[in-house]
Scaffold this motif. Structure first.
Motif, PDB file in Angstrom:
ATOM      1  N   SER A  94       1.851  -3.423   9.013  1.00  9.93           N
ATOM      2  CA  SER A  94       2.244  -2.388   9.981  1.00  9.93           C
ATOM      3  C   SER A  94       2.098  -2.902  11.410  1.00  9.93           C
ATOM      4  CB  SER A  94       1.384  -1.134   9.796  1.00  9.93           C
ATOM      5  OG  SER A  94       1.587  -0.563   8.516  1.00  9.93           O
ATOM      6  N   SER A  95       1.016  -3.644  11.658  1.00 12.13           N
ATOM      7  CA  SER A  95       0.790  -4.209  12.980  1.00 12.13           C
ATOM      8  C   SER A  95       1.912  -5.168  13.364  1.00 12.13           C
ATOM      9  CB  SER A  95      -0.559  -4.941  13.020  1.00 12.13           C
ATOM     10  OG  SER A  95      -0.771  -5.552  14.273  1.00 12.13           O
ATOM     11  N   SER A  96       2.330  -5.992  12.418  1.00 10.29           N
ATOM     12  CA  SER A  96       3.414  -6.954  12.665  1.00 10.29           C
ATOM     13  C   SER A  96       4.731  -6.226  12.961  1.00 10.29           C
ATOM     14  CB  SER A  96       3.578  -7.885  11.465  1.00 10.29           C
ATOM     15  OG  SER A  96       4.646  -8.783  11.656  1.00 10.29           O
ATOM     16  N   SER A  97       5.027  -5.194  12.164  1.00  9.91           N
ATOM     17  CA  SER A  97       6.263  -4.434  12.385  1.00  9.91           C
ATOM     18  C   SER A  97       6.244  -3.735  13.740  1.00  9.91           C
ATOM     19  CB  SER A  97       6.447  -3.395  11.267  1.00  9.91           C
ATOM     20  OG  SER A  97       6.630  -4.027  10.013  1.00  9.91           O
ATOM     21  N   LEU A  98       5.082  -3.197  14.123  1.00  5.89           N
ATOM     22  CA  LEU A  98       4.970  -2.522  15.410  1.00  5.89           C
ATOM     23  C   LEU A  98       5.105  -3.506  16.570  1.00  5.89           C
ATOM     24  CD1 LEU A  98       2.119   0.069  14.767  1.00  5.89           C
ATOM     25  CD2 LEU A  98       4.514   0.564  15.260  1.00  5.89           C
ATOM     26  N   LYS A 121       0.042 -17.774  18.710  1.00  2.24           N
ATOM     27  CA  LYS A 121      -0.918 -16.683  18.933  1.00  2.24           C
ATOM     28  C   LYS A 121      -0.520 -15.390  18.211  1.00  2.24           C
ATOM     29  CE  LYS A 121      -2.396 -18.172  23.578  1.00  2.24           C
ATOM     30  NZ  LYS A 121      -1.617 -19.414  23.696  1.00  2.24           N
ATOM     31  N   ILE A 122       0.677 -15.361  17.613  1.00  4.70           N
ATOM     32  CA  ILE A 122       1.181 -14.118  17.024  1.00  4.70           C
ATOM     33  C   ILE A 122       0.253 -13.575  15.954  1.00  4.70           C
ATOM     34  CG2 ILE A 122       3.055 -13.095  15.672  1.00  4.70           C
ATOM     35  CD1 ILE A 122       4.999 -14.895  17.099  1.00  4.70           C
ATOM     36  N   SER A 123      -0.162 -14.433  15.037  1.00  2.00           N
ATOM     37  CA  SER A 123      -1.006 -13.941  13.933  1.00  2.00           C
ATOM     38  C   SER A 123      -2.324 -13.390  14.458  1.00  2.00           C
ATOM     39  CB  SER A 123      -1.273 -15.064  12.923  1.00  2.00           C
ATOM     40  OG  SER A 123      -1.937 -16.162  13.548  1.00  2.00           O
ATOM     41  N   GLY A 124      -2.877 -14.020  15.500  1.00  2.00           N
ATOM     42  CA  GLY A 124      -4.118 -13.521  16.082  1.00  2.00           C
ATOM     43  C   GLY A 124      -3.927 -12.162  16.732  1.00  2.00           C
ATOM     44  N   ILE A 125      -2.794 -11.974  17.379  1.00  2.00           N
ATOM     45  CA  ILE A 125      -2.503 -10.686  17.995  1.00  2.00           C
ATOM     46  C   ILE A 125      -2.351  -9.613  16.933  1.00  2.00           C
ATOM     47  CG2 ILE A 125      -0.788  -9.404  19.345  1.00  2.00           C
ATOM     48  CD1 ILE A 125      -0.177 -12.020  20.810  1.00  2.00           C
ATOM     49  N   VAL A 126      -1.597  -9.925  15.870  1.00  2.00           N
ATOM     50  CA  VAL A 126      -1.385  -8.977  14.775  1.00  2.00           C
ATOM     51  C   VAL A 126      -2.725  -8.570  14.168  1.00  2.00           C
ATOM     52  CG1 VAL A 126      -0.462  -8.725  12.437  1.00  2.00           C
ATOM     53  CG2 VAL A 126       0.955  -9.725  14.242  1.00  2.00           C
ATOM     54  N   ASN A 127      -3.594  -9.531  13.901  1.00  2.00           N
ATOM     55  CA  ASN A 127      -4.904  -9.238  13.301  1.00  2.00           C
ATOM     56  C   ASN A 127      -5.759  -8.381  14.235  1.00  2.00           C
ATOM     57  OD1 ASN A 127      -4.338 -10.726  10.999  1.00  2.00           O
ATOM     58  ND2 ASN A 127      -5.217 -12.619  11.797  1.00  2.00           N
ATOM     59  N   ALA A 128      -5.757  -8.742  15.519  1.00  2.00           N
ATOM     60  CA  ALA A 128      -6.588  -8.005  16.478  1.00  2.00           C
ATOM     61  C   ALA A 128      -6.126  -6.558  16.605  1.00  2.00           C
ATOM     62  CB  ALA A 128      -6.533  -8.698  17.849  1.00  2.00           C
ATOM     63  N   ILE A 129      -4.826  -6.339  16.649  1.00  2.00           N
ATOM     64  CA  ILE A 129      -4.295  -4.974  16.762  1.00  2.00           C
ATOM     65  C   ILE A 129      -4.568  -4.182  15.489  1.00  2.00           C
ATOM     66  CG2 ILE A 129      -2.168  -3.617  16.937  1.00  2.00           C
ATOM     67  CD1 ILE A 129      -3.072  -4.772  19.591  1.00  2.00           C
ATOM     68  N   ALA A 130      -4.398  -4.810  14.337  1.00  2.00           N
ATOM     69  CA  ALA A 130      -4.654  -4.132  13.067  1.00  2.00           C
ATOM     70  C   ALA A 130      -6.108  -3.663  12.990  1.00  2.00           C
ATOM     71  CB  ALA A 130      -4.324  -5.064  11.900  1.00  2.00           C
ATOM     72  N   LEU A 160      -7.707  -9.304  26.889  1.00  2.00           N
ATOM     73  CA  LEU A 160      -6.845 -10.472  26.695  1.00  2.00           C
ATOM     74  C   LEU A 160      -7.531 -11.501  25.805  1.00  2.00           C
ATOM     75  CD1 LEU A 160      -5.397 -10.946  30.294  1.00  2.00           C
ATOM     76  CD2 LEU A 160      -4.195 -10.100  28.279  1.00  2.00           C
ATOM     77  N   ALA A 161      -8.865 -11.615  25.960  1.00  2.00           N
ATOM     78  CA  ALA A 161      -9.597 -12.584  25.142  1.00  2.00           C
ATOM     79  C   ALA A 161      -9.575 -12.191  23.665  1.00  2.00           C
ATOM     80  CB  ALA A 161     -11.036 -12.700  25.637  1.00  2.00           C
ATOM     81  N   SER A 162      -9.739 -10.909  23.364  1.00  2.00           N
ATOM     82  CA  SER A 162      -9.744 -10.480  21.965  1.00  2.00           C
ATOM     83  C   SER A 162      -8.379 -10.636  21.322  1.00  2.00           C
ATOM     84  CB  SER A 162     -10.205  -9.017  21.868  1.00  2.00           C
ATOM     85  OG  SER A 162      -9.250  -8.143  22.461  1.00  2.00           O
ATOM     86  N   LEU A 163      -7.323 -10.705  22.155  1.00  2.00           N
ATOM     87  CA  LEU A 163      -5.971 -10.943  21.649  1.00  2.00           C
ATOM     88  C   LEU A 163      -5.616 -12.424  21.675  1.00  2.00           C
ATOM     89  CD1 LEU A 163      -4.137  -7.987  23.457  1.00  2.00           C
ATOM     90  CD2 LEU A 163      -4.585  -8.174  21.003  1.00  2.00           C
ATOM     91  N   ASN A 164      -6.618 -13.254  21.970  1.00  2.00           N
ATOM     92  CA  ASN A 164      -6.411 -14.709  22.048  1.00  2.00           C
ATOM     93  C   ASN A 164      -5.501 -15.071  23.221  1.00  2.00           C
ATOM     94  OD1 ASN A 164      -6.878 -17.357  21.243  1.00  2.00           O
ATOM     95  ND2 ASN A 164      -5.108 -17.414  19.874  1.00  2.00           N
ATOM     96  N   SER A 215      12.247 -11.798  16.710  1.00  4.63           N
ATOM     97  CA  SER A 215      11.325 -12.781  16.123  1.00  4.63           C
ATOM     98  C   SER A 215      11.312 -14.062  16.937  1.00  4.63           C
ATOM     99  CB  SER A 215      11.726 -13.079  14.678  1.00  4.63           C
ATOM    100  OG  SER A 215      11.655 -11.913  13.882  1.00  4.63           O
ATOM    101  N   THR A 216      12.498 -14.520  17.324  1.00  2.76           N
ATOM    102  CA  THR A 216      12.595 -15.742  18.135  1.00  2.76           C
ATOM    103  C   THR A 216      11.940 -15.541  19.493  1.00  2.76           C
ATOM    104  OG1 THR A 216      14.685 -16.346  17.058  1.00  2.76           O
ATOM    105  CG2 THR A 216      14.196 -17.398  19.171  1.00  2.76           C
ATOM    106  N   LEU A 217      12.149 -14.363  20.082  1.00 11.73           N
ATOM    107  CA  LEU A 217      11.562 -14.072  21.389  1.00 11.73           C
ATOM    108  C   LEU A 217      10.039 -14.057  21.313  1.00 11.73           C
ATOM    109  CD1 LEU A 217      11.958 -13.242  24.346  1.00 11.73           C
ATOM    110  CD2 LEU A 217      12.078 -10.864  23.583  1.00 11.73           C
ATOM    111  N   LEU A 218       9.484 -13.432  20.275  1.00  9.97           N
ATOM    112  CA  LEU A 218       8.030 -13.389  20.116  1.00  9.97           C
ATOM    113  C   LEU A 218       7.451 -14.793  19.978  1.00  9.97           C
ATOM    114  CD1 LEU A 218       7.610 -10.294  17.769  1.00  9.97           C
ATOM    115  CD2 LEU A 218       6.673 -10.554  20.071  1.00  9.97           C
ATOM    116  N   THR A 219       8.120 -15.645  19.204  1.00  6.33           N
ATOM    117  CA  THR A 219       7.658 -17.020  19.050  1.00  6.33           C
ATOM    118  C   THR A 219       7.710 -17.744  20.386  1.00  6.33           C
ATOM    119  OG1 THR A 219       8.473 -17.093  16.764  1.00  6.33           O
ATOM    120  CG2 THR A 219       8.067 -19.201  17.849  1.00  6.33           C
TER     121      THR A 219
END
Length: 432
Positions: free
Chosen positions: A111-115, A93-102, A162-166, A83-87
């Motif tokens: 599930s996207s967040s866990s993955l 940008k984490i929430s945007g990545i999670v939403n885009a992948i979901a 990359l743009a769609s993942l923010n 979690s610290t590493l991702l931050t």
């Protein structure tokens, strides 16, 4: 050619893990697989974009001993380290990545967040293991991550950018947007912008077909000229590398080792598949080995009387015999590869047949990694073989075990792993 770390990680994210994750998260296997395919390049891109970040390098360095690869689903999703590493690498940008992948994979945000955590754990763990196995220090890890910047954008699956993942500002990622995002404004046709740097005589009112035809009249020759220049540059670079390697080898040949001159060295660079096991005669006992290999050469030397007639150790130190089969697992000094024990048994038989003979064991590594670590690893491997011979009852005939690290390595550190394998070896010489 630099290592693609995504290929390194894929083995941790195979069908078994996809099936397990799908069951635990309540998603379809196709959705999980699709999500992983989008997350993995993004995570590698995040690490590459932070290749000089001390926190990232610490996390990778410590990953090999954390056991994270053994518990990806249970450990990564709840690990505070992940979690610290991702931050650290993605920030807000984490929430945007999670939403885009979901959205892309058709799975829930949970599930996207866990993955995202799981794939990050697999990535950090795999790179950490590779670094430990190949003696890479933090500088080496940083260089490895930096090399990924040029390939990340191209590895994103269709439908993601990359743009769609923010992350559009990374590695020039703004040009990798989807067609919808890249659509030009009506008042600024894309073809006009593309040709804004053409010759002053260009008429802006020409239609697209006419403009498209004229642009290729100068663009195609220019591309051919660039390609020719690149080919000539690579040829010059190749010649320069060859000259440098030849000079280095010539210098190394003057040093005190037979690892650079012994016939056994020459055989180490040939294709193993070309060698065939034959019966090697040891005073009527048949050993399985290569004709001209280590056992054959050692027995011939002992039978010739040259060992008995050698006045002192100085007369013997320049003749080393490379083991044909004895190899250690990557990064280990105690685990032998399958098939190694047979040649150790042959060496024991030779020493028992010639009880007056004494030997010295030498260990060698390639040029990658920290040299102090290389010397330590090669020394530990030589000591392991010495201990194995002692357990077999010939320890008194082993006078010394020494590690030389990459001191006598010939292959450039930037060469492929298969090419550098010739420098990762164990050898033995007679001693007095």
């Amino acid at each position: 050619m630099s290592l693609n770390v995504i290929d390194l990680i894929k083995g941790q994210l195979g069908p078994a893990l996809v099936s397990q994750a799908a069951s635990q998260f309540g998603e379809s296997e196709s959705g999980i697989s699709k999500a992983i395919g989008g997350i993995l390049p993004a995570v590698v891109g995040g690490l590459a974009n932070n290749s000089d970040n001390p926190g990232v390098l610490d996390a990778i360095t410590n990953a090999s001993s954390s056991g994270i690869l053994g518990n990806l689903i249970g450990g990564s999703s709840s690990s505070p380290v992940i979690s610290t590493l991702l931050t650290s690498i993605f920030g807000d940008k984490i929430s945007g990545i999670v939403n885009a992948i979901a959205t892309y994979a058709g799975i829930s945000n949970n599930s996207s967040s866990s993955l995202l955590n799981l794939v990050t754990g697999a990535t950090v763990g795999s790179i950490g293991k590779y670094a430990a196995d190949n003696n890479l220090d933090k500088s080496g890890i940083s260089n490895l991550l930096g090399e990924q910047k040029g390939i990340v954008s191209s590895l994103l699956p269709a439908g993601l950018s990359l743009a769609s993942l923010n992350l559009g500002s990374w590695f020039g990622g703004g040009s990798s947007t989807s067609h919808a995002e890249a659509a030009p404004k009506p008042e600024e046709p894309k073809i006009e912008v593309t040709r804004s740097t053409t010759a002053a005589g260009t008429n802006p009112d020409r239609n697209n077909n006419e403009g498209g035809g004229s642009i290729w009249k100068w663009l195609l020759p220019l591309l051919l000229l660039i390609a020719a220049g690149y080919f000539l540059w690579k040829q010059c670079e190749k010649k320069q590398t060859t000259t440098t390697t030849t000079t280095t080898d010539s210098t190394a040949a003057k040093t005190d080792t037979a690892a650079t001159t012994t016939p056994a060295d020459t055989s180490a660079t040939t294709t193993p598949a070309a060698k065939t096991d034959e019966n090697i005669d040891l005073n009527g006992v048949m050993l399985k080995g290569y004709k001209g290999g280590m056992e054959d050469q050692m027995i011939t030397f002992l039978k010739s009387g040259n060992y008995k007639n050698a006045a002192d150790d100085a007369a013997l130190k320049d003749k080393w015999y490379d083991f044909d089969h004895v190899n250690f697992k990557m990064g280990s000094s105690t685990d032998l590869e399958a098939g190694s024990q047979g040649q150790l048994d042959n060496l024991v038989a030779i020493l028992k047949a010639f009880p007056d003979a004494k030997i010295k064991i030498g260990g060698y590594t390639d040029k990658t990694g920290n040299e102090a670590s290389n010397v330590k690893l090669s020394k530990a491997r030589a000591e392991f073989i010495k201990g194995a011979l002692a357990k077999a009852g010939v320890g008194a005939q082993v006078l010394e075990a020494e590690g030389y690290g990459s001191k006598f390595a010939k292959v450039d550190a930037k060469a492929s792993d298969a090419e550098r394998a010739a420098d990762r070896k164990m050898a033995v010489r007679f001693a007095k």
